[in-house]
Scaffold this motif. Sequence first.
Motif, PDB file in Angstrom:
ATOM      1  N   TRP B 416       0.808  -1.226   0.000  1.00 55.27           N
ATOM      2  CA  TRP B 416       0.000   0.000   0.000  1.00 55.27           C
ATOM      3  C   TRP B 416       0.842   1.278   0.000  1.00 55.27           C
ATOM      4  CZ3 TRP B 416      -2.578  -4.047   2.933  1.00 55.27           C
ATOM      5  CH2 TRP B 416      -3.760  -4.488   2.328  1.00 55.27           C
ATOM      6  N   LYS B 419      -0.151   3.695  -2.588  1.00 58.66           N
ATOM      7  CA  LYS B 419      -1.405   4.372  -2.273  1.00 58.66           C
ATOM      8  C   LYS B 419      -1.191   5.426  -1.187  1.00 58.66           C
ATOM      9  CE  LYS B 419      -4.602   3.838  -4.041  1.00 58.66           C
ATOM     10  NZ  LYS B 419      -5.120   4.683  -5.144  1.00 58.66           N
ATOM     11  N   TRP B 519      -8.111   1.382  -4.459  1.00 58.97           N
ATOM     12  CA  TRP B 519      -7.392   1.584  -5.726  1.00 58.97           C
ATOM     13  C   TRP B 519      -8.241   2.339  -6.732  1.00 58.97           C
ATOM     14  CZ3 TRP B 519      -2.563   0.658  -4.724  1.00 58.97           C
ATOM     15  CH2 TRP B 519      -2.246  -0.313  -3.752  1.00 58.97           C
ATOM     16  N   SER B 523      -3.560   8.112  -6.139  1.00 59.37           N
ATOM     17  CA  SER B 523      -2.488   7.781  -5.204  1.00 59.37           C
ATOM     18  C   SER B 523      -1.621   9.024  -5.019  1.00 59.37           C
ATOM     19  CB  SER B 523      -1.606   6.657  -5.748  1.00 59.37           C
ATOM     20  OG  SER B 523      -2.353   5.516  -6.037  1.00 59.37           O
TER      21      SER B 523
END
Lengths: 232, 567
Positions: B416, B419, B519, B523
Amino acid sequence: MSSWLPRNVSTFGGDVDGIFWLIFYMTAAWFVLTEGLIVYFAFRFRRRVGRRAAYVTGSGWKQLSWVLVPVAVVIVLDVFLDLRGAEVWARIKGQPPPPALVVRGTGKQFNWEFTFPGRDGSFDTPDDLHVENNLHVPAGKVIHVVLTSKDVIHSFFLPHLRLKQDVVPGRQITVWFEATQPGEYEIPCAELCGFGHSGMKGMLYVHTQQDFDKWLAERLAETDALAARKQR
Amino acid sequence: MSRDFHSVHSEPSGFLRRYVFSTDHKVIAKQYLALSMFWGLFGGATAYLIRWQLARPEAEVPGWGYVSPDVYNALVTMHGTIMVFFVAMPFLLAVFGNFLIPLMIGARDMAFPRLNMLSVWVFFLASVTLLASIFVPGGPASAGWTGYPPLSAKPEYTGVDWGLNLWILALALEFASFLLGGINFLTTVMNLRAPGMTFFRLPMLVWMQLIAAVVFMISVGPLIAGAVMLLLDRIAGTTFYLPEGGGEPLLWQHLFWFFGHPEVYVILLPAFGIILDVMSVFSRKPVFGYRPIIYASLVAGFLSFVVWAHHQYISGLDPRLAMPFSVTTILISVPFSFVVFSMIATLWGGSIQFTTPMLFAVGSLGVFIFGGLTGIFNGSAPFDIYIHDTYFVVAHFHSTLISAVFFGGLAGLYFWFPKMFGRMMNETLGKIHFWLTFACFILVFGPMHLLGLGGMMRRIANPLQYDFLKPLEPLNLFITIAATVLILSQVIFVVNFVVSLVRGKAAASNPWKANTLEWATASPPPHENFEKIPSVYRGPYEYSVPGASDDWLPQDRPLADAGAAAR
């Protein structure tokens, strides 16, 4: 592998070691099987161009049986292990066999204090024999040690006899053992008890009955002489 | 596809409002991340000192000096406290829970953003208190991380006075912080799910965080009560745990382990969530047995409340109690083996891509199996007589907890990171980090089981004081060298983390082609996460659906893909 466990010198130590080997073979088989599958799948199903993953959700009994069958095997093994374990546990921690000798063991920061009943065979009489750190016992006899602590929790650990018991202030806990071989064995403290924990070391001296009687007689004579000198 | 990310609500301006006193769950997650990384380095340093002391008990520790027995006790106490309460919990629960729960369920923030900010500040206060405890006269707590009284209950037994009081206070604050967090997690998932996000469309991580939050909330109450009694014994002259005043030392052990064992699963379950999510994405396959895994985890969560006394087989408990607890303990292997087999089955038939997160996820599974199997030895009451309080136990719980916190947590962080920070981490460095960490882990904790079988006790500063432990000295040295390499390997991670943060390749909104909602936004995600709250059409793991054109079907893709319409 077996050399890692210290040499066993108690009558129930073999049972404890037996449980170890039982679990060892069981878990080793699972270890090889599961890790083997992971490694195999990792190679077999690594990404290759043009090949798509199988759409398997694991819903429905048929697919779930892939994992439910091994889980069922786990349950059977669990039950088997619990039953075997219960036997051994009951033998060691259940009703102890009648003692040939009862000794009191007291833990304190940071040593062990052992009290033997004197000639009269009972405690709290003037001929009690107090020995710092050293526990002397005859081999081949059932020994009871009545454990208590003066301050914090200690743990009475006899690695060679596969015996361990926390020593709790405010409680008297009886443990038993029967040593099979004469010799000298260390008694560490296995529960953190303060800055001296690391060096809280007693010794277990396992004698032949003859040597033990001799040791006891000598020590009793010493205390008699000491008491006589005090009286004078 | 270009997107406009201007949010309806404007982002707070000013450095303090944006980065320090922020109510944004993403910023709060990063604050927890910073704190847990600080404590992780601190905890690693204590591990280094402990290991060198054990390898060369009579020499000075390189770079530090002589470690006296009371300093050693403080080191083991701090190491345990820091790693469990100030690294594992914030890293696995607070970082991933805070960052991902709102994003994964399609919410703009937590249900109670200010409460969330309060939780991180209470945790910060706990951190300051724990740090302060090191510097007060008398030194830090040294009664072990489990703090068994009477040792912990009377200052004269350890020579530590305020250090231990502050230790209790730090833990109380930490628990308060996580209670606030848990309330927020629960309320958020209950109330703020996006349209179409049913409970059985929640990603595994959200489910596991939920179960962990509930288990934590139920288990922590008794411990807080116990901690208050311990503090009163220390400062107010009560004798809850002191036998000379009619108290009972074992009461603490019951309260502590009634909390302490569930606590292990509080840490483990979120790691399972991470592993399952990562495995599904990089095998391009649905999680095998999604619903049964959730049921199994609930069962494990429940069973965790009826196993606590397996920490007390030889504590002076009535011996007849050992067998019931042995049965429940060994039975807990059933739900966990179900989850493990399902993880393995998730790999079957996959199209597995070994990215860094996937390496850590599979590594985590491999290590967890090892740790779980060695748990059977401890769980069996008769063999526990021998290995209790030896290094076998130390090796076992490091195997399970490191598999979760270290491997599982790092899988999540590598996964992650794009992100969270909008940049990619370096894959090559990541893979080197994994292989070094994995190899050293095996070299440290595999042989450590042998130390335990050899009878080496926990928490002794100098094993050489015992003749029967002297043969273990070369093994201790070997483990220490491997542990030092393990700790040094983390430098690679820190470098990768920092450099990627500043100069990493810009991350696309969905670099791994994953299905879950986090998602579906940029990001890093903008303030309030989504431009428009997404609608959810399917479960989180629809990979490689037959007939679909791509091998992934995002949860928020409205059009039923041709051929997949039946689902």
